[in-house]
Design an enzyme around this catalytic site. Structure first.
Site, PDB file in Angstrom:
ATOM      1  N   THR A 279       2.520   2.090  -3.347  1.00 33.68           N
ATOM      2  CA  THR A 279       2.356   0.639  -3.184  1.00 33.68           C
ATOM      3  C   THR A 279       3.332  -0.112  -4.082  1.00 33.68           C
ATOM      4  O   THR A 279       4.031  -1.033  -3.635  1.00 33.68           O
ATOM      5  CB  THR A 279       0.901   0.246  -3.511  1.00 33.68           C
TER       6      THR A 279
ATOM      7  N   ASN B 256       1.640   7.023   8.471  1.00 27.45           N
ATOM      8  CA  ASN B 256       0.460   7.553   7.785  1.00 27.45           C
ATOM      9  C   ASN B 256      -0.701   7.861   8.720  1.00 27.45           C
ATOM     10  O   ASN B 256      -1.580   8.636   8.364  1.00 27.45           O
ATOM     11  CB  ASN B 256      -0.005   6.595   6.679  1.00 27.45           C
TER      12      ASN B 256
ATOM     13  N   SER C 178       5.133   9.016  -3.330  1.00 28.15           N
ATOM     14  CA  SER C 178       3.934   8.960  -4.161  1.00 28.15           C
ATOM     15  C   SER C 178       3.456  10.383  -4.448  1.00 28.15           C
ATOM     16  O   SER C 178       3.430  11.223  -3.545  1.00 28.15           O
ATOM     17  CB  SER C 178       2.861   8.182  -3.386  1.00 28.15           C
ATOM     18  N   ALA C 179       3.066  10.640  -5.714  1.00 29.57           N
ATOM     19  CA  ALA C 179       2.745  12.017  -6.120  1.00 29.57           C
ATOM     20  C   ALA C 179       1.468  12.566  -5.490  1.00 29.57           C
ATOM     21  O   ALA C 179       1.371  13.755  -5.211  1.00 29.57           O
ATOM     22  CB  ALA C 179       2.624  12.073  -7.646  1.00 29.57           C
TER      23      ALA C 179
ATOM     24  N   CYS D  60      -6.545   3.305   3.520  1.00 35.28           N
ATOM     25  CA  CYS D  60      -6.762   1.916   3.129  1.00 35.28           C
ATOM     26  C   CYS D  60      -7.464   1.166   4.253  1.00 35.28           C
ATOM     27  O   CYS D  60      -8.003   0.098   4.070  1.00 35.28           O
ATOM     28  CB  CYS D  60      -5.451   1.240   2.796  1.00 35.28           C
TER      29      CYS D  60
END
Ligand code: PLP
Length: 375
Positions: free
Chosen positions: A72, A151, A195-196, A317
């Site tokens: 984000t 996603n 993103s990890a 989300c």
């Protein structure tokens, strides 16, 4: 059987070695990496070692890697930073209608500030057509932001073909769902967000790759700890743990991709024996997005949950919402199918036995739900 975790696009289980690294660094290198004493210098060395590992995974140099708090923040920094830095040249941005909210809401914010945004719709297969992007380009376009993989469907987008159309327009790609599922040296973009926690690393850390020479301005201000673009005390344990995860997945990247694709094909083959279904999107590595006619996705999700199987109805989300997903409706999936959509997303820890078990349960649940509906 233990619970079956098929929600790896929402987040992944951290690798044990990455978790161990997190704990070790928290205990032994807790000093502030900006401090001048030897404790601080050692923490800084750990961060730079991690940066080299992450940079290698991008085929980038270390000064092109910025550590962020995740996808984000990376998306916000890239889009706002490029928009503000280039607004004198133009105020037009192109993106797609199927981006993550981290991109869509940032673009909507810019619209309120006087920027114009064109949202390109995908084709039926979930892909953005580069020709549509080309037609949307104007003399005042300064930024194109198209995700590398979606996603909800996992569908890969033609980033390099879009880059070839860009000329001097800056190209950002949200590659959160593509990292670990393709060779990153192959992506050609000016800014790349990852993103990890999507690659078995810890939550709250990620990277924004910024190609040398990209015109961008900071949107976070403070002590310039990670260069001018990112301020804030460096999160040494998370960064180090992230780098450990990158080392692990990169060591087996090609093998993992083949394995994930084989799980996906296996699941689709099994699901195809069920009546009235649609598989949404092709060209994905680890996601099966499937719609079942005449049932509700969230009912199916909770029925599977009661069997110890975790899936989702859309992106994490979005998953609390019972509305039809904007990604699925953008692809033109008919409503009676779209309402019954679930996302099944795999990691290297999943097996074909789990798929057999899950498809059997889906069949049983559907028989019940559809019979109940016919009454
Ligand atoms: N972009 C995409 C495509 C994602 O899937 C996600 C997370 O679901 C994000 C951005 C946000 O990443 P993070 O959770 O690290 O903020």
């Amino acid at each position: 059987m233990e619970n079956i975790y098929f929600d790896n696009s929402a987040t992944t289980k951290i690798y044990r070695a990455a978790l161990k690294k997190y704990v070790e660094v928290s205990e032994n290198l807790y000093e502030n990496s900006s401090a001048l004493h030897i404790g601080g210098i050692n923490a800084e060395r750990e961060i730079e070692k991690s940066r080299r590992i992450v940079a290698r995974s991008f085929g980038a140099s270390t000064d092109e890697i910025i550590f962020t708090s995740g996808g984000t923040e990376g998306d916000n920094m890239a889009i706002l930073g490029v928009a503000y830095a280039n607004s004198r040249k133009g105020k037009h941005i192109i993106t797609s209608s199927i981006e993550h909210h981290a991109v869509l809401h940032t673009c909507q914010h810019l619209e309120k500030e006087g920027f114009e945004v064109t949202y390109i719709k995908p084709q039926k297969d979930g892909k953005i057509d580069p020709l549509d992007v080309e037609q949307a380009i104007r003399h005042d376009t300064i930024l194109i932001s198209v995700m590398s993989a979606n996603n909800e469907t996992g569908v890969f987008q033609p980033i390099n073909e879009i880059k070839a159309l860009c000329g001097d327009i800056i190209l950002h790609t949200d590659a959160v769902q593509a990292y670990g599922k393709m060779n990153f040296s192959d992506i050609n973009a000016d800014l790349i967000t990852v993103s990890a926690h999507k690659v078995h690393g810890p939550k709250g850390v990620g990277t924004l790759y910024v190609k040398k020479g990209t015109k961008i301005t900071p949107v976070i201000f403070g002590g310039n700890q990670d260069g001018i673009l990112h301020s804030g005390t460096m999160n040494t344990p998370a960064i180090s743990s992230f780098a450990k995860a990158v080392e692990i997945f990169n060591a087996n990247l090609e093998k993992n991709i083949v394995y994930l694709k084989s799980l996906r094909s296996y699941m689709i083959e099994k699901l195809n024996s069920i009546d009235d279904i649609l598989i949404n999107g092709y060209d994905a590595v680890n996601v099966v997005n499937v719609s079942f006619k005449g049932v509700r996705g969230e009912v199916l999700l909770h029925s599977l949950e009661s069997e110890g199987i975790y899936v989702s109805t859309g992106s994490a989300c979005n998953s609390k919402s019972t509305d039809i997903s904007y990604v699925i409706s953008s692809m033109g999936v008919p409503r009676e199918f779209a309402e019954g959509t679930i996302r099944i997303s795999f990691s290297e820890f999943n097996t074909k036995e789990e798929i057999d078990f899950t498809v059997e349960k889906i069949e049983n649940i559907l028989n019940l739900l559809r019979r109940f509906k016919r009454r």
